[in-house]
Motif scaffolding. Structure first.
Motif, PDB file in Angstrom:
ATOM      1  N   THR A  32      48.102  38.416  37.464  1.00 46.64           N
ATOM      2  CA  THR A  32      49.361  37.526  37.446  1.00 46.64           C
ATOM      3  C   THR A  32      49.508  36.695  36.067  1.00 46.64           C
ATOM      4  O   THR A  32      50.040  37.377  35.192  1.00 46.64           O
ATOM      5  CB  THR A  32      49.002  36.278  38.648  1.00 46.64           C
ATOM      6  OG1 THR A  32      47.634  35.886  38.597  1.00 46.64           O
ATOM      7  CG2 THR A  32      49.355  36.691  39.880  1.00 46.64           C
ATOM      8  N   GLY A  33      49.172  35.369  36.097  1.00 45.77           N
ATOM      9  CA  GLY A  33      49.475  34.653  34.720  1.00 45.77           C
ATOM     10  C   GLY A  33      48.474  34.657  33.708  1.00 45.77           C
ATOM     11  O   GLY A  33      48.447  34.006  32.711  1.00 45.77           O
ATOM     12  N   ASN A  34      47.540  35.723  33.814  1.00 42.36           N
ATOM     13  CA  ASN A  34      46.426  36.067  32.803  1.00 42.36           C
ATOM     14  C   ASN A  34      45.507  34.639  32.648  1.00 42.36           C
ATOM     15  O   ASN A  34      44.845  34.213  31.817  1.00 42.36           O
ATOM     16  CB  ASN A  34      46.941  36.363  31.422  1.00 42.36           C
ATOM     17  CG  ASN A  34      45.929  36.823  30.536  1.00 42.36           C
ATOM     18  OD1 ASN A  34      45.118  37.032  30.868  1.00 42.36           O
ATOM     19  ND2 ASN A  34      46.343  36.763  29.221  1.00 42.36           N
ATOM     20  N   ASN A  35      45.518  33.767  33.766  1.00 39.70           N
ATOM     21  CA  ASN A  35      44.488  32.674  33.832  1.00 39.70           C
ATOM     22  C   ASN A  35      43.134  33.341  33.752  1.00 39.70           C
ATOM     23  O   ASN A  35      42.823  34.191  34.506  1.00 39.70           O
ATOM     24  CB  ASN A  35      44.747  31.782  35.013  1.00 39.70           C
ATOM     25  CG  ASN A  35      45.878  30.993  34.933  1.00 39.70           C
ATOM     26  OD1 ASN A  35      46.009  30.340  34.001  1.00 39.70           O
ATOM     27  ND2 ASN A  35      46.667  30.854  36.058  1.00 39.70           N
ATOM     28  N   LEU A  36      42.379  32.507  33.302  1.00 40.93           N
ATOM     29  CA  LEU A  36      40.780  33.038  33.214  1.00 40.93           C
ATOM     30  C   LEU A  36      40.307  33.411  34.870  1.00 40.93           C
ATOM     31  O   LEU A  36      39.864  34.447  34.768  1.00 40.93           O
ATOM     32  CB  LEU A  36      39.858  31.919  32.520  1.00 40.93           C
ATOM     33  CG  LEU A  36      38.594  32.435  32.117  1.00 40.93           C
ATOM     34  CD1 LEU A  36      38.613  33.684  31.151  1.00 40.93           C
ATOM     35  CD2 LEU A  36      37.865  31.123  31.282  1.00 40.93           C
ATOM     36  N   THR A  37      40.487  32.586  35.469  1.00 40.59           N
ATOM     37  CA  THR A  37      39.967  32.781  36.803  1.00 40.59           C
ATOM     38  C   THR A  37      40.628  33.881  37.636  1.00 40.59           C
ATOM     39  O   THR A  37      39.930  34.699  38.164  1.00 40.59           O
ATOM     40  CB  THR A  37      40.020  31.538  37.676  1.00 40.59           C
ATOM     41  OG1 THR A  37      39.254  30.371  37.325  1.00 40.59           O
ATOM     42  CG2 THR A  37      39.892  31.660  39.057  1.00 40.59           C
ATOM     43  N   ASP A  38      42.062  34.174  37.062  1.00 35.61           N
ATOM     44  CA  ASP A  38      42.614  35.137  38.089  1.00 35.61           C
ATOM     45  C   ASP A  38      42.156  36.462  37.320  1.00 35.61           C
ATOM     46  O   ASP A  38      42.157  37.530  38.339  1.00 35.61           O
ATOM     47  CB  ASP A  38      44.135  35.325  37.481  1.00 35.61           C
ATOM     48  CG  ASP A  38      44.781  33.868  38.108  1.00 35.61           C
ATOM     49  OD1 ASP A  38      44.445  33.208  38.914  1.00 35.61           O
ATOM     50  OD2 ASP A  38      46.106  33.867  37.858  1.00 35.61           O
ATOM     51  N   ASN A  39      41.658  36.429  36.229  1.00 36.37           N
ATOM     52  CA  ASN A  39      41.223  37.864  35.631  1.00 36.37           C
ATOM     53  C   ASN A  39      39.550  38.033  36.085  1.00 36.37           C
ATOM     54  O   ASN A  39      39.055  39.217  36.292  1.00 36.37           O
ATOM     55  CB  ASN A  39      41.301  37.928  34.035  1.00 36.37           C
ATOM     56  CG  ASN A  39      42.552  38.197  33.905  1.00 36.37           C
ATOM     57  OD1 ASN A  39      43.388  38.856  34.416  1.00 36.37           O
ATOM     58  ND2 ASN A  39      43.039  37.672  32.724  1.00 36.37           N
ATOM     59  N   ILE A  40      38.904  36.797  36.068  1.00 29.51           N
ATOM     60  CA  ILE A  40      37.399  36.896  36.115  1.00 29.51           C
ATOM     61  C   ILE A  40      37.150  37.521  38.043  1.00 29.51           C
ATOM     62  O   ILE A  40      36.230  38.507  37.829  1.00 29.51           O
ATOM     63  CB  ILE A  40      36.682  35.506  36.027  1.00 29.51           C
ATOM     64  CG1 ILE A  40      36.452  35.460  34.612  1.00 29.51           C
ATOM     65  CG2 ILE A  40      35.359  35.351  36.715  1.00 29.51           C
ATOM     66  CD1 ILE A  40      36.193  33.949  34.062  1.00 29.51           C
ATOM     67  N   ILE A  41      37.677  37.000  38.791  1.00 30.10           N
ATOM     68  CA  ILE A  41      37.405  37.318  40.098  1.00 30.10           C
ATOM     69  C   ILE A  41      37.639  38.792  40.378  1.00 30.10           C
ATOM     70  O   ILE A  41      36.602  39.157  40.870  1.00 30.10           O
ATOM     71  CB  ILE A  41      38.221  36.146  41.323  1.00 30.10           C
ATOM     72  CG1 ILE A  41      37.659  34.690  40.762  1.00 30.10           C
ATOM     73  CG2 ILE A  41      37.655  36.424  42.544  1.00 30.10           C
ATOM     74  CD1 ILE A  41      38.542  33.818  41.671  1.00 30.10           C
ATOM     75  N   PRO A  42      38.921  39.269  40.237  1.00 28.87           N
ATOM     76  CA  PRO A  42      39.002  40.636  40.465  1.00 28.87           C
ATOM     77  C   PRO A  42      37.698  41.386  39.657  1.00 28.87           C
ATOM     78  O   PRO A  42      37.115  42.607  40.104  1.00 28.87           O
ATOM     79  CB  PRO A  42      40.064  40.868  40.234  1.00 28.87           C
ATOM     80  CG  PRO A  42      40.866  40.017  39.406  1.00 28.87           C
ATOM     81  CD  PRO A  42      39.965  38.692  39.665  1.00 28.87           C
ATOM     82  N   LEU A  43      37.487  41.105  38.504  1.00 31.33           N
ATOM     83  CA  LEU A  43      36.632  42.060  37.784  1.00 31.33           C
ATOM     84  C   LEU A  43      35.074  41.673  38.191  1.00 31.33           C
ATOM     85  O   LEU A  43      34.411  42.794  38.523  1.00 31.33           O
ATOM     86  CB  LEU A  43      36.482  41.290  36.205  1.00 31.33           C
ATOM     87  CG  LEU A  43      35.663  42.370  35.338  1.00 31.33           C
ATOM     88  CD1 LEU A  43      35.909  43.827  35.182  1.00 31.33           C
ATOM     89  CD2 LEU A  43      35.786  42.068  33.833  1.00 31.33           C
TER      90      LEU A  43
END
Ligand code: BGC
Length: 912
Positions: free
Chosen positions: A686-697
């Motif tokens: 989505t918006g490249n927010n830290l949490t948005d990337n961390i969780i799926p990874l």
């Protein structure tokens, strides 16, 4: 042999080659590792023991357990309840009792011996447990109380009832062999026999949803009784039974009724006969005693001129007291309390006392603590001293109370006019660092005061110290915050008019807490509260017990039931955690899927990444943080993560058919998730927010080929955009440190952890915090939602401290196999950490210099560890107290020499 044990109540035997200690852990999830407990209601308790030895590679080969009905029989090895015989197994924790059926009030004495690779042990010392009242009919027929308010009570919004006092006298004509009191006093009680307070516990019992279950406590009162006349007395306070904000928001806040009590004292005489002292209408009671008002949020009012000297001793004239009344019983099931009650766990003296205008004084406790203040002061009869509490001060030096909302946090004491009067409240606690006193006409001294630090009795099982002072200070702040917010349930904060057990706050945090506190039985109890709060259709609330009725349907708050189940299984090896919670989790996942899953996207969330830091400290000035930004990305990722955990749980519980279903569902969710949220061109979500990337990874949702790219974006955000800071709220911060660490940037995790500038834990400390704030911008935000003692923002920081800085990680449940891989981080030269696992003490102490790495490791008996020693070659490693050749070398991998060791103490050295 120098042995340290965390088992406080168990005797230890000195053995030729090892010491053996034993403890009881109890089945059915109600409890974990209670030491010699009284009044349990688990009919097949599980037994655990710990072996301590200075030898290496000690593994258990067999055990024998004997359980007897008397200590004498046990001494003679007569296992009239159970003799397991010699059982060939390595199992030494959670071993199920398999003897004669256990009934109400039975007393069980047990011991264990083991055969190990280092030889046969002696028998352990005698341990015991007693059974509680297993049948409803074992209890007296009536609850007593006064189901009404008295003229001086306030039953409006802030519910300040006076305490209810009850008493009864009875005769003991024969010699007492032993006597047991079983008591339920709601909301809170204090029990006395012959003028003596029974037990050291305070604020008893642990709160529950009293419509679901009520907890009883059991005490051995043999030594409190005397021949001839005896008196039993009880004081009842509001607690959460008579709700703290009666009528304030009846649509939201649960209330249960007026204080009440059910009590049985069972006396066994030396001639074998028995007698019972039961609650009934022969008791006398009054609501006109010294505790004039009590309320968890508001404090206590005590009028010492109302004291009735000797009321809890025989011979008191109670003719003016009322007849106790039989009252409505609460609808909850009666259960033994299997978690420890709260106690005064420490005391603090103020560090300063200062005069304020208007004859007031200000105390500084030097630490934001949770509990109450004991005062030793004097004045004339009828004069009053008022105590107000706050976590911090305003700029003008006055108490900052705006963040308490409408909690009064005020005690009022009326003097009786004797010499020095010593007083402390009974039924109210609060979070505070500063106390304002008014009404004294002299300057008090520091030792007139004592801050009583109160939390659930559990051992501190972890120590942690490094060469970095800030890392150490954050650990200290975390300890204080975690301890203080244990209140029979994990509350969100201890000061304002909330103090609610919010599920979301403890997801990963509880796992980190487990390295500090022996919290297994505490969280097992909370999981029971959560299951009890589940609705018939499957909904799980955001707060449990649901004292506030919030069933907002989201994945990340109720989802703590899944994360806590995993934590208990991993950290304590309690498979019953999984068995007990599996059906509830399954039902809830169905419920959410049926209602909110559309094309494999979970469309309902409530809080988003709750309390994300405003971009700058100024941007958050004066703003309340209660804005919610629901996120389908978070809810869908969490749903996926839970399908993966349910596959593991399914395996453990034999739910094979479910495993396939969760696998299929998980695969579809993952595909839909990537389709919807992954930006293929940019390599972020989505918006490249830290949490948005961390969780799926971290949840393993990122397609193999995109992992590097997503991690690159995460690193860019932290390193470049955030200049080495985090930008996560409550959800993202639970996975941040492990994600940075496990994908190869422990150094960046360290940079984030050691920032002193906004936002970060170090910033809080720089601003004077002695606990952890609710908000990253806790010094600028609107006070409306701004506690200075929340644990949620610890996220996975403490997990990272232990698992990655110290390198103490459970490779298999309960640390039966330990993974020891301390990260080598520039700037961090020394780590000393220990953790007392169910098998025993694990230690990791390292020092590194430019040329040397020295690592002292201790591994408990009956466990093994894989050690990842930082060395480029095998021949660079030596072992000081033995020879390295005797230690099993596995392989060299990424600058680590990997060895496998059994129990014992080791000291490795590596030339660098
Ligand atoms: C609590 C939090 C909680 C949140 C959720 C707050 O008022 O203090 O800890 O998780 O509400 O809405």
């Amino acid at each position: 042999m120098n042995i340290k044990t965390y088992i406080s109540l168990t005797a230890i035997l000195l053995l030729p080659f090892q010491k053996l200690t034993a403890q009881v852990s109890l089945q059915n999830l109600k409890c974990e590792m209670l030491i010699n407990p009284l009044g349990i209601d688990v009919t097949q308790p599980r037994l655990s023991w710990e072996m301590v030895s200075s030898k290496r590679d000690v593994m258990q080969k067999a055990y024998q357990l004997i359980v007897a009905s008397t200590a004498e029989k046990l001494a003679k090895n007569e296992g009239d309840l159970w003799n397991s015989g010699k059982v060939n197994t390595a199992e030494s924790i959670h071993v199920k009792y398999n003897g004669l059926a256990l009934g109400s009030r039975m007393r069980c004495f047990w011991k264990v011996k083991t055969w190990t690779t280092a030889g046969e042990s002696e028998w352990s010392a005698t341990n015991s447990w007693t059974m509680g009242l297993l049948n409803y009919k074992d209890w007296p027929k009536g609850w007593i109380g006064f189901d009404r308010a008295f003229p001086w009570d306030n039953t409006k919004t802030d519910s300040r009832l006076s305490a209810r006092y009850f008493r009864k006298e009875f005769q003991n004509t024969k010699k007492v062999k032993y006597a047991t009191a079983s008591v339920i006093g709601l909301g809170l009680y204090q029990l006395y026999i012959n003028g003596q307070k029974v037990g050291e516990e305070v604020l008893t019992p642990s709160p529950t949803d009293y419509n679901q279950n009520v907890k009883y406590n059991t005490y051995d009162v043999t030594d409190y009784l005397q021949q001839g006349k005896n008196a039993v007395g009880a004081v009842l306070g509001n607690g959460r039974f008579f709700a703290m904000r009666q009528n304030e928001k009846p649509y939201k806040i649960k209330t249960f009724g007026f204080p009440k009590m059910l009590l049985n004292i069972h006396i066994v005489y030396t001639d074998g006969s028995t007698a019972n002292v039961d609650t009934d209408d022969s008791w006398k009671g009054t609501a006109d005693g010294p505790i004039r008002a009590n309320n968890e949020y508001d404090g206590e009012e005590y009028d010492a001129t109302k004291e009735a000297t000797g009321w809890n001793k025989p011979g008191f004239d109670d003719s003016k007291w009322l007849k106790a009344e039989f009252v409505q019983e609460p609808s909850g099931t009666i259960e033994a309390q299997m978690n420890e009650n709260m106690r005064v766990m420490a005391t603090l003296q103020p560090i300063s006392v200062k005069a304020l205008p208007g004859g007031r004084y200000l105390l500084d406790m030097g630490q934001n603590m949770v509990g109450w203040l004991q005062i030793k002061v004097k004045s004339q009869k009828g004069k009053q001293v008022k105590l107000r509490f706050a976590e911090s001060l305003q700029e003008n030096g006055e108490l900052f109370t705006a963040n308490l909302r409408n909690a009064k946090c005020t005690d009022l004491y009326t003097f009786k006019g004797s010499d020095v009067e010593t007083w402390e409240p009974t039924f109210s606690y609060r979070g505070f660092r500063y106390v304002e006193l008014s009404g004294l006409n002299y300057t008090p001294r520091l030792n007139d005061f004592s801050g009583k630090v109160i939390y659930d009795k559990m051992n501190t099982v972890g120590t942690f110290e490094t060469s970095n002072a800030l890392i150490n200070q954050i650990f200290k702040n975390a300890w204080w915050g975690i301890a203080g917010n244990y209140k029979g349930i994990p509350i969100d904060c201890p000061q304002r008019n909330e103090r609610m057990p919010w599920l979301g706050d403890r997801g990963a945090v509880a796992h980190g807490e487990n390295f500090l506190f022996d919290n297994g039985k505490f969280y097992a109890k909370w999981l029971q509260d959560i299951r009890n709060a589940q609705k018939e259709d499957g909904a799980i609330p955001d707060v449990a017990p649901a004292f506030w009725r919030y069933y907002s349907d989201n994945m990340s708050w109720p989802g703590s039931i899944v994360l806590l189940t995993e934590m208990l299984y991993k950290q304590t090896g309690d498979v019953n955690a999984v068995t007990a919670n599996y059906p509830a989790i399954k039902k809830w996942l169905h419920y959410m899927q049926d209602r909110y899953m559309k094309d494999y996207i979970l469309t309902k969330d409530s809080y988003g990444d709750w309390c994300m830091p405003p971009v700058t400290i100024e941007a958050g000035r004066g703003k309340s943080a209660d804005k919610k930004y629901p996120s389908e990305l978070i809810s869908t990722a969490y749903y996926y993560h839970f399908t993966q955990l349910m596959m593991q749980f399914g395996l453990l519980t034999g739910n094979d058919a479910d495993i396939k279903e969760y696998k299929a569902l998980g695969d579809k969710i993952k595909a839909a998730f990537n389709q919807k949220f992954y930006n293929n061109d940019k390599g972020y979500y989505t918006g490249n927010n830290l949490t948005d990337n961390i969780i799926p990874l971290y949840f393993g949702m990122v397609p193999e080929s995109s992992i590097d790219q997503v991690f690159k974006n995460i690193v860019y955000t932290v390193e470049v955009t955030n200049k080495g800071h985090l930008s996560n709220g409550l959800v993202g911060v639970q996975w941040l440190m492990r994600c940075l660490n496990d994908y190869g940037r422990p150094d960046l995790a360290y940079t984030v952890a050691t920032q002193k500038t906004y936002p970060g834990w170090g910033y809080m400390i720089d601003q004077g915090a002695t606990t952890i704030w609710e908000l990253w911008n806790g010094n600028t935000a609107d006070p409306k939602m701004n506690s200075q003692n929340h644990v949620m923002m610890l996220g996975d920081l403490l997990i990272w401290y232990y698992e990655n800085l110290a390198g103490i990680k459970a490779e298999s449940p309960a640390f039966k196999q330990i993974k020891m891989k301390p990260e080598m981080i520039n700037g961090l030269d020394q780590v000393n950490a220990s953790y007392h696992s169910a098998y025993g003490l694990i230690k990791s102490n390292y020092v590194k210099t430019a040329h040397k790495f020295n690592w002292k490791v201790s591994i408990p008996a009956n466990t093994t560890a894989t050690l990842y020693i930082p060395a480029k070659g095998k021949n660079m490693v030596t072992e000081k107290s033995g020879t390295i050749k005797d230690i099993k070398f596995i392989k060299l991998e990424e600058d680590r020499a990997i060895y496998e060791v059994g129990s014992g103490n080791y000291e490795f050295e590596v030339e660098r």
